[in-house]
Design an enzyme around this catalytic site. Structure first.
Site, PDB file in Angstrom:
ATOM      1  N   ARG A  38      38.778  42.234  31.447  1.00 18.30           N
ATOM      2  CA  ARG A  38      39.223  40.973  30.856  1.00 18.30           C
ATOM      3  C   ARG A  38      40.143  41.198  29.655  1.00 18.30           C
ATOM      4  O   ARG A  38      41.045  40.391  29.405  1.00 18.30           O
ATOM      5  CB  ARG A  38      38.017  40.126  30.449  1.00 18.30           C
ATOM      6  CG  ARG A  38      37.344  39.515  31.656  1.00 18.30           C
ATOM      7  CD  ARG A  38      36.109  38.751  31.278  1.00 18.30           C
ATOM      8  NE  ARG A  38      35.712  37.871  32.375  1.00 18.30           N
ATOM      9  CZ  ARG A  38      34.585  37.182  32.397  1.00 18.30           C
ATOM     10  NH1 ARG A  38      33.732  37.271  31.392  1.00 18.30           N
ATOM     11  NH2 ARG A  38      34.303  36.398  33.414  1.00 18.30           N
ATOM     12  N   GLY A 354      32.208  37.634  39.436  1.00 21.93           N
ATOM     13  CA  GLY A 354      30.789  37.881  39.668  1.00 21.93           C
ATOM     14  C   GLY A 354      30.523  39.099  40.526  1.00 21.93           C
ATOM     15  O   GLY A 354      31.234  40.093  40.463  1.00 21.93           O
ATOM     16  N   GLY A 377      32.386  31.531  37.345  1.00 25.53           N
ATOM     17  CA  GLY A 377      32.153  30.083  37.372  1.00 25.53           C
ATOM     18  C   GLY A 377      33.462  29.313  37.485  1.00 25.53           C
ATOM     19  O   GLY A 377      33.560  28.347  38.253  1.00 25.53           O
TER      20      GLY A 377
END
Ligand code: AMP
Length: 397
Positions: A38, A354, A377
């Site tokens: 990230r 995920g 999500g």
């Protein structure tokens, strides 16, 4: 949901103070970052802004400190990693909007970056408190959202700064890439379009299943949710994870697939275990019924073969959720086989965040995929067709 939002290239950032919301919520073990994906994915936006002579004020949440200062969730390791990746010292401010932090932001030279401390150390962040958002916005002249992983949350630093702070708000390269790739798959996919959905529960994925049933040619089901579909079809599921209160929803999805002529694939054989334990007794059964006293923990080899064959011919693939309990080696075979098939398919391949993203990275297939999303999500909600508040609040082109 299609977006046509302004990006950092559509606004003059030179000589401006720019507040950039990133998703630096990286996994940590004993204070050490275990995957910097990230952070790495945020670098192009930050480098572009620095290169244009902006003063870049970075902010992010980390973990769930529940509105209290908790040093376990400090962004200090992120500041250290950013220092390496940007080739310049990135200071960490003592908090998010305090007087010392504001002084540091005001004194930040152009072409330099500063990182604010975890936004969730203040409970007003998750409450999307207008005053907190205004305080954050007061440090800058432009807001850039590049935190795709947090874009499904309407928090002060993701949406509030644009909603209440009055700053011109645009997206960074990461959000642009995420919504570009996934938006194209939903709106104009190369066919055949195959959706692979796994994970524990039908209830978590039913929104995605329904939205994709309107768009795709084949849906491949694996993971714990397969057993709710088994039960809905009248099969036995033994002790498998099964949502008995969702059987109607499962039946409706199967009926919709039939009506829309979508090929709806369920496992034909299974790896079953005695208990929900890593080292439990296990075996393969050539059946789509699970015997009493056993639970389905992975798809079987015949299913792997059938799924791989189908994946081989795909034009576009969207994959979200593992085919079994992939954290445990005995039950990771299905997820690994699907990861391999997707990586070799030559299709446009989009991996939701995920567990499926983790499996793809662990197996070294990430580079072979078109896109591995940084948001679990957020990517699910995007695929459901829901509006993401952190993107909706940005300026339209
Ligand atoms: P999700 O977050 O919905 O994608 O679900 C991921 C979780 O589903 C992982 O922790 C898996 O261990 C779990 N899972 C996958 N297959 C099964 C299964 N057959 N039984 C129980 N849990 C499963």
């Amino acid at each position: 949901m299609t977006y046509n939002k302004k990006s950092i290239e559509d606004i003059d950032v030179s000589g401006k103070r720019v507040l950039v919301r990133c998703d630096f919520n990286v996994p940590l073990k004993d204070g050490v970052i275990t995957s910097d994906k990230r952070i790495v994915e945020a670098v192009p936006t930050i480098k572009y802004l620095l290169g244009k002579g902006a003063a870049v004020i970075l902010c992010s949440h980390m973990g769930k400190p529940k509105g209290e200062v908790n040093k376990k969730y400090t962004l200090a390791p992120v500041a250290a990693r950013l220092t390496e990746l940007l080739g310049q010292k990135v200071e960490l401010a003592p908090d998010t909007i305090g007087p010392e932090t504001k002084k540091m932001a005001a004194a930040l030279p152009f072409g330099r970056a500063l990182l604010l401390e975890n936004t969730r150390f203040d409970k007003r962040e998750e409450a999307n408190d207008p005053e907190f958002a205004k305080e954050l916005a007061s440090m800058a002249e432009i807001f850039v959202n590049d935190a795709f992983g947090a874009a499904h949350r309407a928090h002060a630093s993701t949406a509030g700064v644009a909603m209440y702070g009055g700053l011109p708000a645009v997206c960074g390269y990461l959000i642009q890439k995420e919504i570009g790739v996934m938006g194209k798959a939903l709106e104009d996919p190369k066919r055949p379009f195959i959706a692979i959905l796994g994970g524990a529960k039908v209830s978590d994925k039913i929104g995605v299943i329904n939205n994709l049933l309107d768009r795709c040619d084949t849906i491949i089901i694996g993971g714990g949710m397969a057993y709710t579909f088994f039960k809905a079809l009248g099969n036995e599921v033994g002790n498998s994870i099964c949502e008995y209160d969702k059987l109607d929803i499962a039946r409706e999805a199967i009926a919709k697939a039939k009506a829309k002529k979508v090929n709806f694939m369920l496992p034909v054989d299974n790896i079953i275990g005695k208990e929900y334990k890593e080292d439990t007794t296990y075996m393969r059964i050539y059946s789509d019924s699970i015997p009493d006293g056993w639970m389905g923990l992975d798809i079987g080899e015949k299913t792997q073969e059938l799924y791989s064959k189908s994946i081989e011919g795909a034009g576009t693939i969207v994959w979200n959720g593992p085919m079994g309990v992939s954290e445990w080696p005995h039950f990771a075979g299905g997820t690994n086989a699907v990861a391999k098939a997707v990586s070799e398919s030559g299709a446009i391949s989009i991996i939701g965040g995920g567990d499926s993203a983790a499996a793809v990275e662990k197996l070294g297939y990430a580079d072979k995929m078109t896109h591995v999303s940084t948001g679990g999500g957020a990517s699910l909600e995007f695929l459901e067709g829901k509006e993401l508040p952190g993107i909706a609040c940005l300026q339209d082109k």
